[in-house]
Design an enzyme around this catalytic site. Structure first.
Site, short mmCIF file in Angstrom:
data_model
loop_
_atom_site.label_atom_id
_atom_site.label_comp_id
_atom_site.label_asym_id
_atom_site.label_seq_id
_atom_site.Cartn_x
_atom_site.Cartn_y
_atom_site.Cartn_z
N HIS A 140 -43.72 85.61 30.39
CA HIS A 140 -43.76 86.35 29.14
C HIS A 140 -44.21 87.65 29.49
CE1 HIS A 140 -45.41 86.74 25.11
NE2 HIS A 140 -44.59 86.09 24.56
N ASP A 217 -50.98 80.94 32.65
CA ASP A 217 -50.62 81.22 31.27
C ASP A 217 -50.42 79.86 30.73
OD1 ASP A 217 -49.30 81.53 28.98
OD2 ASP A 217 -48.23 83.20 29.75
N GLN A 220 -47.53 77.82 26.54
CA GLN A 220 -46.58 76.60 26.15
C GLN A 220 -46.87 75.38 26.63
OE1 GLN A 220 -44.30 77.10 23.87
NE2 GLN A 220 -44.37 79.35 23.95
N LYS A 243 -50.02 77.92 19.23
CA LYS A 243 -49.03 76.97 19.47
C LYS A 243 -49.62 75.48 19.69
CE LYS A 243 -47.28 80.81 21.85
NZ LYS A 243 -46.00 81.56 21.29
N CYS A 381 -39.51 87.70 24.44
CA CYS A 381 -40.56 88.52 24.82
C CYS A 381 -40.57 88.06 26.64
CB CYS A 381 -41.93 88.10 24.61
SG CYS A 381 -42.39 88.88 22.88
C1 LIG Z 1 -45.43 81.60 28.01
C2 LIG Z 1 -46.11 82.43 26.83
N1 LIG Z 1 -47.11 83.14 27.36
C3 LIG Z 1 -47.84 84.25 26.59
C4 LIG Z 1 -47.47 84.13 25.28
C5 LIG Z 1 -48.30 85.07 24.26
O1 LIG Z 1 -49.26 84.12 23.34
P1 LIG Z 1 -49.76 85.08 22.15
O2 LIG Z 1 -48.96 85.69 21.39
O3 LIG Z 1 -50.38 83.65 21.31
O4 LIG Z 1 -50.98 85.62 22.72
C6 LIG Z 1 -46.67 83.22 24.56
C7 LIG Z 1 -46.19 83.57 23.32
O5 LIG Z 1 -45.14 83.32 22.95
C8 LIG Z 1 -45.96 82.41 25.52
O6 LIG Z 1 -44.89 81.69 25.04
#
Ligand SMILES: Cc1ncc(COP(=O)(O)O)c(C=O)c1O
Length: 423
Positions: A140, A217, A220, A243, A381
């Site tokens: 992401h 990370d 998900q 999430k 993203c």
């Molecule tokens: C795999 C992953 N990493 C990071 C993020 C970023 O999360 P946040 O916008 O809650 O900080 C997301 C959000 O869609 C994501 O799916």
């Protein structure tokens, strides 16, 4: 034969095995019970954000009705109650991911902020000219850009481990990219664009063989499976509350205490200090060292309620339910001519990206919306993932604990409608 005909063995197996009462679960989520464009809402945009159960909504409301106060600084009853409630959530978060100590949980806005914290503290201290940060091709943007910024600032190099056509990390290639120059590995537990579940234990073992710490990370993953950071042996793990059925604006970073303690402080202000004079400031201990200013108390309480809710349903049950939905949805979409699924990893969580021949994903999303079906369309993203597959975008249906087979059937009918309208 209708493409909606359910594969009998799959359906029988699901209902036989499942002790998970999805209809009862749905009653816990008020937002699900509405019509959109005159059709019952089918919410399949859970990878973007999940809906909130009543338990979470009421916990926040109750906090404001009964306990609202600033924490850590007051001696009065409300402040003590709010502080206790806030700190109880830290312990709940610790247990959720099986961290060994609650001080290893730093409350932040979410995954993005957690990754930026590590980049700007651990990264700035340990990554220098000629060093490398290793990520994967399925990250992401929030696990790419902070490292690009750090590498630009320090004269370091961002290396990217490739994936195969199914969307799986090429572990051999990943290992080859590890060297004494690699100062940090940063990898998604579950890809939001492809659904791939990465073999984190193996990745950590490979990185640790080079004395390189690993940031995972977990945006998900935490709502979809049991996560055990001690078993994974990862060094950092980033989580977004929204999430996992908690409010927006709250999440946390897990870090091994030894690493967090050695990291320089980040934002300065109240609460992150032990004492201040104009000559010298002594910084607070963990976890407060990284929590400057009044935190997001109410939403932290909401996060606690969400964790309690997940624990009550059981993450094993949730994982199984979503795996059943994913399998069923994959079978159904595979039967529709012109539909191609993007991301076919063997280990996959409840995220289903797809494209339809000659139809732009934006049109898919708009027509599905007119049927009351919420999916996400775009690059999610993760623009480099789209570049890897040579496509501008996908449509993405992502499942949660409250989704049903009937909703997958509605999605399939919706896709048929998209094809009719656009033909
Ligand atoms: C795999 C992953 N990493 C990071 C993020 C970023 O999360 P946040 O916008 O809650 O900080 C997301 C959000 O869609 C994501 O799916």
């Amino acid at each position: 034969m209708s493409t909606l005909a359910k594969t009998p063995d799959v359906v029988a197996e699901i209902s036989e095995r499942s002790n998970f009462d999805v209809e009862a679960v749905r009653r816990d989520f008020p937002v699900l019970h509405q019509q959109v464009h005159g059709k019952p809402l089918v919410y399949l945009d859970n990878a973007a954000t999940t809906q909130k159960p009543l338990a979470v909504i009421e916990a926040i409301s109750e906090y404001y009705r009964a306990d609202n106060s600033n924490i850590h600084r007051g001696v009065h009853a409300l402040s003590e109650r709010a502080t206790e409630a806030y700190e109880r959530v830290r312990v709940a978060a610790q247990k959720l991911i099986n961290a060994s100590e609650s001080k290893e949980i730093i409350f932040l806005r979410g995954t993005t902020e957690a990754i930026n914290l590590v980049a700007q503290t651990y990264g700035r201290k340990n990554v220098g000219a000629g060093h490398e940060v290793l990520i994967t091709a399925m990250e992401h943007h929030s696990n790419i850009v902070p490292w690009q910024m750090l590498c630009d600032e320090k004269g370091a190099r961002l290396r990217v481990a490739p994936i195969n056509d199914r969307g799986e990390l090429l572990l051999d290639e990943f290992e080859k990219l590890l060297s004494p120059k690699t100062k940090l590995v940063c990898v998604a537990h579950v890809s939001n664009a492809l659904g791939t579940v990465n073999p984190i234990k193996q990745i950590v073992r490979m990185a640790h063989a080079h004395n390189t710490p690993v940031l995972v990370d977990g945006a998900q993953a935490v709502a979809r499976m049991k996560v055990d950071v001690q078993d994974l042996d990862c060094d950092f793990y980033a989580v977004s509350g929204h999430k996992l059925y908690a409010p927006t604006g709250i999440g946390f970073l897990y870090g091994k205490a030894k690493l967090l303690e050695a990291m320089p402080q980040w934002q300065g202000g109240g609460d992150m200090i032990a004492s201040v004079t104009f000559e010298k400031t002594i910084y607070n201990c963990l976890p407060y060292k990284f929590e400057a200013g009044t935190p997001n108390i109410a939403d932290t309480i909401g996060l606690g309620a969400a964790i309690q809710y997940l624990n009550r349903l059981g993450l094993d049950n949730i994982e199984q339910h979503e795996a059943d939905l994913l399998r069923y949805a994959t079978e159904q979409l595979d039967r529709i001519p012109g539909v191609s699924i993007v991301g076919r990893a063997k280990e996959k969580a409840g995220v289903l990206s797809f494209v339809i021949e000659n139809i732009h994903p934006h049109d898919i999303g708009t027509i599905l919306d007119s049927e009351g079906i919420a999916v996400r369309t775009g690059h999610h993203c993760a623009q480099p993932v789209m570049q890897r597959y040579g496509i501008p975008a996908t449509a993405r249906a992502s499942f949660a604990l409250y989704n049903t087979q009937a909703e997958v059937d509605a999605l399939v009918r919706g896709i048929r409608k998209v094809q009719e309208v656009m033909s």
